[in-house]
Design an enzyme around this catalytic site. Structure first.
Site, short mmCIF file in Angstrom:
data_model
loop_
_atom_site.label_atom_id
_atom_site.label_comp_id
_atom_site.label_asym_id
_atom_site.label_seq_id
_atom_site.Cartn_x
_atom_site.Cartn_y
_atom_site.Cartn_z
N ASP A 138 14.78 -3.53 0.73
CA ASP A 138 15.85 -2.91 -0.04
C ASP A 138 16.97 -2.33 0.83
O ASP A 138 18.04 -2.00 0.32
CB ASP A 138 15.29 -1.78 -0.92
N TYR A 300 8.16 -11.28 -5.99
CA TYR A 300 7.57 -11.07 -4.67
C TYR A 300 7.86 -12.19 -3.67
O TYR A 300 7.55 -12.03 -2.48
CB TYR A 300 6.06 -10.86 -4.81
N GLN A 302 10.54 -12.72 -2.52
CA GLN A 302 11.52 -12.14 -1.60
C GLN A 302 10.85 -11.42 -0.43
O GLN A 302 11.49 -11.18 0.60
CB GLN A 302 12.41 -11.15 -2.36
#
Length: 376
Positions: A138, A300, A302
């Site tokens: 993130d 997921y 990513q």
């Protein structure tokens, strides 16, 4: 004079991320080969410290892990001060402190995101020598220019948008793609810019469904037969964002334990209701534009796979700098990426804070300049 460090522990906590093994290797190889320290890996995050789940990380254990995704140590979201043991929630801070003393561990390196920074800070306050590295796809850890894991996830999300362009164009559809990011929109904004998304929705900028539909309508009038909408999982409409802000204000103002618990329950209920928001958005756009809308949730994928070169370099830089700081006896800090170098940042400046996308950030301005709709 700082005590000579002989044995260090290392753990990975929170969600997994590309580059964790590269960081373990960076810390380990520098500690072993350059400074002559021993290194012990603790399995499954902070639980490993409490339950003696440990392995020696020698040169053979560190060999060949640079390119491997995930973490060889395993991970968990357990908190040292609130850990479930035999069905009961216990504060294991004292147990962890005693275990480290018993095992001869001079300091602990914690690799993780925002939650890990807070938990590591608690251990630091308890008198444990701690140093952290910033990890998350993130890119929202405060006080660092970058976190390892982000660059790889950015490439994966961008590649997905690239591939969705062809099917959107072929079928004259709206393709809504959900990208990870509960509180911060760095991943969606970056992938949306790099992938040429027509609409980018991030948590920091509440959106109006009507304005998104109008933007898609303008594209149709100009002859564009499709639109790509990149949505962060935490993106909200203006109305929902106002409700969340009010709930968070109630929590901050709560004076009693019961008041805080009730406010937290309300926020949790709002978060549960928010699940499936991207699917609702796709249906709303379909109704307003009279175009077919299809949803793709990257999820997921990513987080998985081989870390890219940029993440391997960043993780190695931060890891080797971490070993330097340990040798100097500098603890209670996070090793932050700062330009081409690194910088130790006190954990009290990191814990409990997030790095958000500013509404006037250059990436946001660039998106607006090229005609991308931000939903506002």
């Amino acid at each position: 004079m700082a005590k000579k460090i002989k044995r260090i522990g290392i753990l990975t906590a929170g969600g997994d991320s590309p580059g964790l093994n590269a960081a373990i290797r960076g810390v380990g190889k520098a500690a072993l080969g350059y400074f002559g320290m021993e290194i012990v890996g603790f399995r499954d995050g902070f639980r490993g410290l409490a339950e003696n789940r440990r392995i020696d990380l020698d040169r053979s254990a560190l060999s060949g892990i640079l390119t491997i995704g995930g973490t060889i140590l395993g991970t968990s979201r357990d908190k040292p001060h609130r850990m479930v043991i035999d069905g009961r929630t216990k504060d294991m801070t004292g147990v962890i402190k005693n275990n480290l003393k018993k095992w001869g561990i001079d300091c602990v390196v914690c690799l993780g995101g925002g939650g890990t920074q807070k938990n590591a800070f608690r251990l630091h306050q308890a008198g444990i020598n701690v140093i952290t590295l910033p990890k998350t796809i993130d890119n929202d850890v405060a006080m660092t220019d970058a976190t390892f894991g982000y660059a790889t996830a950015l490439g994966i999300a961008t590649d997905a948008i690239d591939r969705l362009h062809s099917t959107a164009h072929s079928h004259h559809r709206i393709i809504v793609v959900e990208i990870m990011g509960h509180r911060a929109g760095w991943l969606t904004l970056g992938a949306g810019l790099a992938g040429g998304a027509d609409v980018i929705l991030i948590p920091e900028i509440p959106y109006s469904v009507k304005r998104i539909a109008e933007a898609i309508g303008r594209r149709s009038k100009r002859g564009s037969s499709f639109s790509i909408v990149a949505v962060a999982e935490g993106a909200m409409s203006g109305d929902d964002a106002r409700i969340f802000r009010m709930a968070e204000k109630v929590l901050k103002r709560a004076k009693t334990l019961n008041g805080k618990l009730e406010a937290k329950r309300e926020i949790t209920a709002l978060e549960v209701r928010h699940q499936g928001n991207t699917m609702r958005l796709a249906r709303q756009l379909e109704e307003l534009t009279h175009l077919e809308a299809r949803l793709t949730i990257l999820g997921y994928v990513q987080r998985g796979g081989t870390p890219c070169a940029e993440d391997r370099i960043l993780a190695t830089r931060l890891g080797s700098a971490c070993a330097d700081l340990i040798s100097e006896g500098k603890f209670g800090v996070m090793v932050a990426a700062r330009g081409d170098g690194t910088e130790p940042v006190p954990l009290d400046e990191v814990a409990g804070k997030l790095k958000f996308v500013s509404p006037d950030h250059s990436w946001v301005e660039s998106a607006r300049r090229v005609g991308t709709c931000l939903g506002d």
